[in-house]
Enzyme design. Structure first.
Site, short mmCIF file in Angstrom:
data_model
loop_
_atom_site.label_atom_id
_atom_site.label_comp_id
_atom_site.label_asym_id
_atom_site.label_seq_id
_atom_site.Cartn_x
_atom_site.Cartn_y
_atom_site.Cartn_z
N GLY A 8 0.83 -1.21 0.00
CA GLY A 8 0.00 0.00 0.00
C GLY A 8 0.86 1.25 0.00
O GLY A 8 1.96 1.25 0.56
N ARG A 31 0.52 -4.76 -5.12
CA ARG A 31 0.69 -5.89 -4.19
C ARG A 31 1.04 -7.15 -4.98
O ARG A 31 0.54 -8.24 -4.68
CB ARG A 31 -0.59 -6.07 -3.36
CG ARG A 31 -0.88 -4.90 -2.43
CD ARG A 31 -1.99 -5.25 -1.46
NE ARG A 31 -2.48 -4.10 -0.73
CZ ARG A 31 -1.93 -3.63 0.37
NH1 ARG A 31 -0.86 -4.20 0.88
NH2 ARG A 31 -2.45 -2.58 0.98
N ASP A 38 5.69 -5.97 5.41
CA ASP A 38 6.12 -7.36 5.61
C ASP A 38 6.05 -8.19 4.32
O ASP A 38 6.95 -9.00 4.06
CB ASP A 38 5.32 -8.03 6.73
CG ASP A 38 3.82 -7.95 6.53
OD1 ASP A 38 3.36 -7.10 5.74
OD2 ASP A 38 3.10 -8.76 7.14
N THR A 55 4.87 0.97 6.60
CA THR A 55 3.44 0.67 6.68
C THR A 55 2.79 1.66 7.63
O THR A 55 3.34 1.91 8.71
CB THR A 55 3.10 -0.76 7.15
OG1 THR A 55 1.72 -0.82 7.48
CG2 THR A 55 3.90 -1.20 8.37
N ILE A 56 1.67 2.22 7.21
CA ILE A 56 1.00 3.14 8.14
C ILE A 56 0.51 2.38 9.36
O ILE A 56 0.28 2.95 10.41
CB ILE A 56 -0.16 3.93 7.49
CG1 ILE A 56 -1.29 3.01 7.05
CG2 ILE A 56 0.32 4.83 6.38
CD1 ILE A 56 -2.60 3.74 6.87
N ASP A 57 0.35 1.04 9.22
CA ASP A 57 -0.14 0.25 10.36
C ASP A 57 0.89 0.16 11.48
O ASP A 57 0.55 -0.19 12.62
CB ASP A 57 -0.50 -1.17 9.90
CG ASP A 57 -1.75 -1.21 9.04
OD1 ASP A 57 -2.34 -0.13 8.79
OD2 ASP A 57 -2.14 -2.31 8.59
N ASP A 103 3.21 -1.98 12.15
CA ASP A 103 3.29 -3.27 12.85
C ASP A 103 4.38 -4.19 12.32
O ASP A 103 4.29 -5.41 12.46
CB ASP A 103 1.93 -3.97 12.83
CG ASP A 103 1.38 -4.17 11.43
OD1 ASP A 103 2.08 -3.84 10.46
OD2 ASP A 103 0.25 -4.68 11.31
N ARG A 160 -4.95 -3.47 10.00
CA ARG A 160 -5.44 -4.79 9.61
C ARG A 160 -5.23 -5.83 10.73
O ARG A 160 -6.15 -6.54 11.10
CB ARG A 160 -4.64 -5.24 8.38
CG ARG A 160 -5.20 -6.44 7.68
CD ARG A 160 -4.17 -6.99 6.72
NE ARG A 160 -3.93 -6.17 5.56
CZ ARG A 160 -4.67 -6.22 4.46
NH1 ARG A 160 -5.70 -7.02 4.39
NH2 ARG A 160 -4.38 -5.45 3.43
N GLU A 193 -9.98 -1.28 11.89
CA GLU A 193 -10.74 -2.08 10.92
C GLU A 193 -10.61 -3.59 11.20
O GLU A 193 -11.50 -4.37 10.87
CB GLU A 193 -10.27 -1.79 9.49
CG GLU A 193 -8.81 -2.14 9.28
CD GLU A 193 -8.26 -1.87 7.89
OE1 GLU A 193 -9.04 -1.55 6.98
OE2 GLU A 193 -7.03 -1.99 7.75
N HIS A 206 -8.78 5.37 3.11
CA HIS A 206 -7.51 5.75 2.49
C HIS A 206 -7.12 7.21 2.71
O HIS A 206 -5.99 7.58 2.37
CB HIS A 206 -7.55 5.42 0.98
CG HIS A 206 -7.58 3.94 0.74
ND1 HIS A 206 -8.74 3.22 0.76
CD2 HIS A 206 -6.58 3.05 0.52
CE1 HIS A 206 -8.46 1.94 0.55
NE2 HIS A 206 -7.17 1.82 0.40
O1 F6P Z 1 -1.33 -2.34 4.92
C1 F6P Z 1 -1.78 -1.07 5.22
C2 F6P Z 1 -3.24 -0.93 4.96
O2 F6P Z 1 -3.46 0.44 4.94
C3 F6P Z 1 -4.16 -1.66 5.93
O3 F6P Z 1 -4.39 -0.96 7.10
C4 F6P Z 1 -5.41 -1.81 5.10
O4 F6P Z 1 -6.18 -2.90 5.51
C5 F6P Z 1 -4.87 -2.04 3.73
O5 F6P Z 1 -3.62 -1.42 3.67
C6 F6P Z 1 -5.76 -1.53 2.62
O6 F6P Z 1 -5.18 -1.86 1.41
P1 F6P Z 1 -5.75 -1.48 -0.03
O7 F6P Z 1 -5.28 -0.09 -0.32
O8 F6P Z 1 -5.12 -2.50 -0.92
O9 F6P Z 1 -7.24 -1.56 0.05
#
Ligand code: F6P
Length: 354
Positions: free
Chosen positions: A10, A72, A103, A125-127, A129, A171, A222, A278
């Site tokens: 992402g 991806r 990851d 990653t904005i997450d 993690d 996620r 989420e 987003h």
């Molecule tokens: O991996 C980061 C993330 O922003 C998650 O928090 C989220 O579930 C996912 O990407 C969303 O991905 P996409 O842009 O492919 O819908």
């Protein structure tokens, strides 16, 4: 030296700042040349490239997204995928590769390194993690966006006597939810690390309103899940699309609406949901993320020239260090109990913890 660079997974505020730092230090200090692989691993797999030099990185520091674009794509899911990647890297005389991603990206980087490719990873990653590092760039920007949204939603909650549920990204972990929830003064914060019971959440809100407050703000990641001890069917996150991407991820989203509906049903308080989606990932990086991304870029190009491959740059405390890629992909880095206890410390201690 000829160096390849790519951004995978992402998008994330700060990707361009990493690219800029790598290219500037590489060009000015080491006399490097760069080839940009487009759209993450897809570019390496399908030989999609662009020249990256001082001109192409001019003015990109404050820009969100990535000049290399992203995807991806998982080469492991394509026939002879890793072999084709190695062939394309050598076709461009790439001596070392800098892979900027989370990851999934670092897992492919690890596999290629095991097959002899000289790789250095940069954590994104904005997450927030990814294992091995205290912070990923992009996270701070996402938290700032979410906090601003919570502040805005607060005023509506207060004006209308409402419960407002704010669904944020995350996620597998609740870093954005916990940070923005604490920063925004949320009354309840729900994260994947601690499955929750809707009756208990509703009870916390009811009791808060009995204490004289007439509105509440709930922040939910989420990926937050309902506890299985109430209903064995629970325990899985809410998804908007079951189709899996090449790394096996389904599309999450919808827990905020489920929660709002159930809270309103149980408490009788008018409840609304805001899904940030987003918006958290787009746009200009915060100053913190620009600095962190720049430090990562400088760290990565220095690792390349130190010959320290199979590693990822990482932030440990205040220092930029190198960690083995194997450490970065080991496990998802969950929100610490210490941080969860900060959030719980702000609540009535007779409330059941979530
Ligand atoms: O991996 C980061 C993330 O922003 C998650 O928090 C989220 O579930 C996912 O990407 C969303 O991905 P996409 O842009 O492919 O819908």
């Amino acid at each position: 030296m000829k160096i390849g660079i790519l951004t995978g997974g992402g998008d994330c505020p700060g990707l361009n700042a990493v690219i800029r730092a790598v290219v500037r230090k590489g060009t000015f200090h080491y006399g490097d040349e760069f080839v940009g692989f487009l759209e993450g691993w897809r570019g390496v797999l399908e030989d999609m490239t662009m020249k990256v030099d001082l001109t192409s990185v001019g003015g990109i520091l404050p820009r969100g997204g990535t000049i290399l674009r992203t995807s991806r794509t998982n080469p492991g899911k394509h026939p002879d995928g890793l072999k084709r990647c190695i062939e394309n890297l050598s076709k461009h005389d790439v001596e070392a590769l800098i892979a900027i991603g989370g990851d999934d990206t670092q897992r492919i980087a690890t596999k290629l390194h095991e097959q002899g490719v000289k790789v250095v990873g940069v954590p994104k990653t904005i997450d927030n993690d990814l294992s091995g590092t205290d912070f990923c760039f992009g996270f701070d920007t996402a938290v700032n966006v979410a906090t601003t949204a919570i502040d805005r939603v607060h005023t509506t909650a207060e004006a209308h006597n409402r419960v407002m549920v704010v669904e944020v990204m995350g996620r597998d972990s609740g870093w954005i939810a916990v940070y923005s929830g604490i920063a925004g003064g949320a009354d309840v914060i729900l994260i994947p690390e601690r499955p929750f019971d809707i009756d208990e959440v509703s009870e916390i809100i009811r009791r808060r309103h009995q204490r004289g407050r007439y509105f509440s703000v709930v922040v939910v990641a989420e990926g937050a899940k309902l506890a299985t001890d109430v209903n064995p069917q629970h325990g899985a996150p809410v998804v908007t699309d079951m189709a899996r991407d090449e790394f096996g991820h389904v599309r999450l989203g919808g827990i905020g609406n489920v929660l709002a509906h159930e809270i309103e049903k149980r408490t009788g308080f008018e409840t609304r949901t805001v899904v940030l989606g987003h918006i958290q990932r787009g746009g200009t990086p915060s100053a913190f993320d620009r600095v962190l991304a720049t430090r990562y870029g400088i760290g990565a190009i220095d690792l390349v020239h130190a010959g320290d491959f199979g590693t990822m740059v990482a932030l440990r405390g205040t220092e930029i260090v190198a960690v083995p890629l194997s450490e970065a992909i080991l496990a998802t880095r969950m929100v610490s109990d210490d941080l969860i206890n900060v959030a719980l410390g702000l609540r009535d201690k007779t409330d059941k913890p979530q």
